[in-house]
Design a protein around this motif. Structure first.
Motif, PDB file in Angstrom:
ATOM      1  N   SER A  48       0.833  -1.207   0.000  1.00 38.12           N
ATOM      2  CA  SER A  48       0.000   0.000   0.000  1.00 38.12           C
ATOM      3  C   SER A  48       0.863   1.251   0.000  1.00 38.12           C
ATOM      4  O   SER A  48       0.552   2.227  -0.684  1.00 38.12           O
ATOM      5  CB  SER A  48      -0.909   0.023   1.222  1.00 38.12           C
ATOM      6  OG  SER A  48      -1.795  -1.053   1.190  1.00 38.12           O
ATOM      7  N   ASP A 176      -6.037  -1.672  -4.690  1.00 40.37           N
ATOM      8  CA  ASP A 176      -5.398  -2.132  -3.456  1.00 40.37           C
ATOM      9  C   ASP A 176      -6.321  -3.124  -2.760  1.00 40.37           C
ATOM     10  O   ASP A 176      -7.277  -2.737  -2.096  1.00 40.37           O
ATOM     11  CB  ASP A 176      -5.101  -0.936  -2.552  1.00 40.37           C
ATOM     12  CG  ASP A 176      -4.212  -1.322  -1.376  1.00 40.37           C
ATOM     13  OD1 ASP A 176      -3.964  -2.537  -1.203  1.00 40.37           O
ATOM     14  OD2 ASP A 176      -3.764  -0.425  -0.654  1.00 40.37           O
ATOM     15  N   GLU A 177      -6.035  -4.389  -2.930  1.00 36.99           N
ATOM     16  CA  GLU A 177      -6.845  -5.458  -2.352  1.00 36.99           C
ATOM     17  C   GLU A 177      -8.336  -5.232  -2.600  1.00 36.99           C
ATOM     18  O   GLU A 177      -9.122  -5.154  -1.650  1.00 36.99           O
ATOM     19  CB  GLU A 177      -6.554  -5.573  -0.860  1.00 36.99           C
ATOM     20  CG  GLU A 177      -5.068  -5.685  -0.636  1.00 36.99           C
ATOM     21  CD  GLU A 177      -4.707  -6.110   0.779  1.00 36.99           C
ATOM     22  OE1 GLU A 177      -5.593  -6.561   1.501  1.00 36.99           O
ATOM     23  OE2 GLU A 177      -3.531  -6.009   1.119  1.00 36.99           O
TER      24      GLU A 177
HETATM   25 MG   LIG Z   1      -2.217  -2.467   2.416  1.00 38.87          MG
END
Ligand SMILES: [Mg+2]
Ligand SMILES: Nc1ncnc2c1ncn2[C@@H]1O[C@H](COP(=O)(O)OP(=O)(O)OP(=O)(O)O)[C@@H](O)[C@H]1O
Lengths: 321, 285, 336
Positions: A48, A176-177
């Protein structure tokens, strides 16, 4: 093929009460137009932070301490990002419901972005927001546009997030995920949607995930991160078949089935090193590594073992015959 | 000294070191306490002795805070008033600490109708603007100092009951009350032995935080002519007496008691914040 | 709409509690209510007469019923000192108090919200520290004292403001009444001269109230703004490249205002109390000074009427706060 995104030697440090956390250390990778690359690594490895650094969204404590990030011909670390975010690079997040403004109708949130980047006027932004909702496959978009995030399911919220992200046809999408916390069927639907959007607009995608199986299924290339380093980067087939970094090999071994996720498995021994210490070894995996040599305490360099296959290891695994 | 105590002290030292303001507040508090305890003994003049020859004198070395319209020494009156003001506030806080604390404790411990009744009472009190309710109570019960104390206690009741109730509930949920009950303790014993000591720290913080408000409230009531009567020295009355002279420029009559009052409230508020940091490191702001 | 009605109905038990308490405050006294109502100089005969005329020889529930009936007719009793019905006086004086409180509140919000927002946006800056000092110092201020200080500085020393004697100076005449708010009525009549006079009179007392109400509003604005700015949807807004003002005002501030609106309930409680003190300091002819005069004369009916009026006002204000909350927060709207 010219790269959409080129990241070189990117380093990020956080200044905290406990000391300086060197969260990223000389991270590098690049990404071609329309390509999907996965950024894989266990929790806390810096995935991240890499994304935030590229987007200029690091919190106040974080600083880019070195390196470069180029979006085409634009130097992201020097440019005025307010004109680039949302327009040329967009991002979607884990936990989509919290990532949307709780007291603003989702249509209005899309309209905000369309008016900022998509050239929509106050007059037609509403109608275009409904079109955007239709494009991400939300049924009855005119009614849903008036809904608030708490009235929509997680999957619906993630579709709204995607609509916001692709509103201005960006060159690059960082996800992001995007599927963490969604149920399995919704996960597949959301990933399909992202890939369909990317295919339609020629947008490149960085898929950040814990889940090597997901990465293997969706990405053309994979970069493996560990404790703020990119330890190995290769195209998906090569990486899975011939991992050269001991950590990559461990990850693959720890992901036996398509449904497996890294978090379920303790097969990678040890934990991440304390990144606050000044004597962090050059190779941050060394303490966990069974192939460690005396020379591992010397300088660490990234080696290209084959075109497009880099590894940061002094004693890499042998290539399988 | 147990390990827990050591760490509390260490934490207290850390908070005081980090936050010199709390230290200053503690010193100020000591000053006020000394004024309240020693009062007449350290006042340079008789606070009630009037002398029309010396009326309305601006501050001089003989009368550092000047004299009022009756020629009384303002410094002496300010010092002596500390006992009245702090006494009223302390009495009301102790009263509400006992009443509100017990009510909240019972509400949290027994739940059910006890909880409902305590909640209703607290809600009804909260439905009034608090100072106005205090005015109404004092007006109804009679214009005396005990009634001021009572009124101030009543308007603080909901706060104490709520804090005590919430804390008790948390302890209950933590489960050790049930454990103690299983080992044969009765409810009354449980309340006193298990719950009370555990909610004490947060209640003490609450006391220090409400002291300032209690002082303000009592002084406000005296200012509008309720409670303490002239010629008793009390900060609110002294400000009220000085009010008429402000427009003609005799500022010292109202300023010194007013500033003393303000500083006292400020001191208790800072002290309360500091104590909260010590008692509950999580809630630091 | 239905929800609003429901909320109104929900306020009824609270109102009932308030009325009951004001009733009990007069009747269940250690002293003799009739003596109290008759005033300090009454003869035994007149006390007995008052007792029967007030129905004090009846059982309590019946007394309470009659009290309710009287209230239903808007009858709050007579003031012994002025000889006027309490209701008339309260109605006449209420606009003065309301104008003062509202001006104080608006002034406080106008200063405190931007201050809190700036403090949160520029965390650790000078303005942030200023905000924290204001937040701690503000709640320590005795309003009657700060009011006097302001009078001393701005009237006596600087001569900028008029004498602290009510809503208008002696030379101006009150505007024709529409709302009872002089600031509004003068503008309505196009009388700018009187408007200026009224504004000059109200600025110090309203400023005193604002100084007092500033602290809690600034504190909560700062805290909730900080929390919101750190939240995920603000990160999304930034990541989608929305402009700074849009992010801070449209996205962050509107969310941050929710706790601020909630805290206004407490602020009103303080403000209505402080109002009484400020009215005394500035000789403001509102219901607060009416109550104080009555208190000193042991004239109980006005005090009772005053306490009841304030409490009802406060209940209504809380209701209004609830409605504002609904207007801002869709979750509150759809949830209940
Ligand atoms: Mg993360
Ligand atoms: N605000 C911060 N202050 C200090 N250190 C931070 C901060 N944010 C991130 N870090 C450091 O950066 C490291 C990487 O964090 P990051 O959020 O990028 O991990 P991640 O790979 O995204 O993990 P996850 O899968 O849990 O999201 C963390 O281990 C932490 O040490």
């Amino acid at each position: 093929m010219s790269a959409v995104l080129r990241v070189q030697d990117l380093s990020v440090a956080f200044h905290t009460r406990g000391g300086v956390v060197r969260a990223l250390d000389r991270v590098g990778f690049s990404l071609g137009a329309g390509e999907t690359m996965a950024l894989v690594g266990e929790s806390g490895s810096g995935k991240s932070v890499t994304a935030y650094a590229i987007m200029g969204l690091l919190e106040a404590a974080g600083r880019v301490t070195g390196g470069q990030a180029w979006l085409g011909e634009t130097d992201l670390l020097a440019a005025d990002l307010s004109r680039i975010r949302g327009r040329r690079v967009a991002m979607i997040f884990q936990n989509p419901r919290a990532a949307l403004n709780p007291i603003r109708a989702v249509g209005a949130q899309i309209a905000d972005v369309l008016r900022r980047h998509g050239g929509a006027s106050r007059f037609n932004a509403g109608a275009r927001a409904i079109e955007a909702l239709r494009a991400v496959g939300i049924p009855d978009p005119a009614r849903r546009a008036k809904a608030y995030p708490f009235e929509l399911s997680g999957g619906m919220c993630q579709r709204v997030m995607i609509a916001i992200a692709v509103a201005a046809n960006p060159e690059l999408l960082i996800a992001d995920e995007p599927t963490t916390g969604l149920d399995v069927t919704t996960q597949a639907v959301v990933m399909d949607l992202i890939q369909a959007m990317a295919a339609r607009t020629g947008m490149a995608t960085i898929l950040i995930t814990h889940d090597l199986a997901l990465a293997a299924e969706r990405a053309q290339r994979i970069a493996v991160m560990h404790a703020g380093h990119v330890v190995e980067e290769a195209d998906t087939a090569t990486l899975l078949a011939q991992p050269r970094h001991p950590y990559t090999a461990r990850l693959i071994a720890a992901t036996p089935t398509a449904a497996g996720s890294l978090d379920d498995l303790q097969s990678v021994p040890g934990g991440l090193p304390d990144l606050r210490r000044d004597d962090t070894p050059p190779c941050r995996y060394a303490a966990r590594c069974e192939r460690r040599l005396a020379s591992c305490d010397g300088a660490l360099s990234v080696r290209a073992l084959a075109p497009g296959h880099q590894v940061a290891c002094t004693n890499p695994l042998e290539a399988a015959a | 000294m147990s390990a827990a105590q050591t760490s509390t002290f260490a934490h207290a030292r850390y908070v005081l070191g980090e936050n010199p303001v709390t230290l200053i507040a503690a010193l100020l508090f000591a000053g006020y306490a000394a004024m309240a305890v020693l009062g007449p003994a350290i006042a340079p003049y008789d606070p009630l002795a009037s002398d029309t020859m010396r009326a309305l004198q601006a501050p001089t070395w003989a009368h550092v805070f000047g004299t009022d319209q009756l020629g009384r020494d303002i410094l002496s009156r300010v010092i002596v008033a500390a006992r009245v003001d702090l006494g009223i506030a302390l009495a009301s806080v102790v009263l509400v600490f006992a009443a509100g604390g017990l009510a909240g404790l019972a509400a949290g411990f027994f739940g059910g109708w006890v909880d409902a009744v305590v909640g209703r009472i607290a809600d009804t009190i909260m439905a009034f603007p608090l100072f106005v309710l205090a005015m109404g109570i004092v007006a109804a019960l009679g214009n005396t100092i005990p009634n001021i104390v009572l009124a101030t206690a009543i308007i603080n009741f909901p706060l104490y009951a709520r804090v005590a109730r919430a804390e008790t509930m948390t302890r209950r949920e933590a489960g050790f009350v049930d454990a103690a009950r299983l080992s044969g303790h009765r409810d009354g014993a449980l309340l006193v032995l298990q719950v009370l000591p555990n909610i004490m720290p947060i209640m003490v913080v609450q006391m220090s935080l409400t002291m300032g408000y209690a002082i303000l409230n009592a002084a406000g009531l005296s200012f509008i002519g309720l409670g303490v009567r002239p010629p008793t020295a009390e900060w609110g009355i002294m400000v009220a007496e000085g009010a008429g002279f402000i427009v003609s420029g005799e500022w010292w009559i109202a300023l010194f008691p007013g500033a003393t009052l303000m500083l006292a409230v400020f001191c208790f508020n800072l002290l309360g914040d500091g104590l909260r940091d010590i008692a509950d490191p999580r809630r630091r702001t | 709409m239905r929800a609003i009605l429901l909320r109104l109905v929900g306020a009824i038990p609270t109102l009932f509690g308030v009325v009951l308490v004001t009733f009990l405050l007069t009747r269940v006294l250690p002293g003799d209510t009739a003596t109290y109502f008759a005033g300090p100089t009454a003869s035994p005969e007149s006390i007995a007469q008052i007792r029967t005329s007030l129905g004090l020889d009846r059982p309590l529930p019946e007394q309470f019923w009659r009290y309710l009936v009287d209230l239903g007719h808007g009858d709050l009793g007579m003031s012994l000192t002025t000889g006027q019905p309490v209701k008339t006086e309260l109605v006449n004086r209420l606009p003065a108090s309301a104008e003062l409180t509202l001006c104080g509140l608006l002034l406080a919000i106008g200063i405190a919200v931007p201050l809190g927002v700036l403090a949160a946006v520029r965390q650790g800056s000078l303005i942030d520290h200023a905000c924290r000092v204001v937040a701690t110092a503000g709640v320590s201020l005795p309003v009657f004292f700060t009011g006097l200080l302001l009078v001393y500085v701005f009237y006596f020393l600087l001569g900028w403001s008029p004498a602290p004697l009510g809503r208008l100076d002696a030379f101006a005449s009150a505007p024709k009444q529409h709302t009872g708010f002089y600031l509004v009525d003068t503008l309505w009549a196009g009388d700018f001269e009187t408007f200026r006079a009224a504004a000059a009179q109200i600025i110090l007392p309203a400023g005193t109230l604002a100084l007092f109400a500033l602290a809690p509003i600034a504190r909560i604005t700062r805290a909730s703004m900080l929390a919101v700015l750190g939240s995920e949807f603000i990160r999304t807004a930034r990541a989608s490249g929305l402009s700074g003002p849009t992010v801070v005002l449209t996205y962050a501030l509107r969310n941050a205002l929710l706790p601020v609106v909630t805290v206004l309930g407490m602020v009103f409680s303080f403000l209505l109390g402080a109002n009484v003190l400020v009215e005394k300091v500035f000789a403001w002819p509102g219901i607060g000074s009416y109550a104080i005069e009555a208190l000193i004369a042991s004239d109980y009916a006005p005090v009772q009427g005053f306490v009841l009026t304030m409490a009802v006002l406060y209940v209504l204000l809380n209701l209004a706060i609830d409605l504002v909350n609904r207007a801002i927060d869709p979750r509150a709207r759809r949830g209940a």
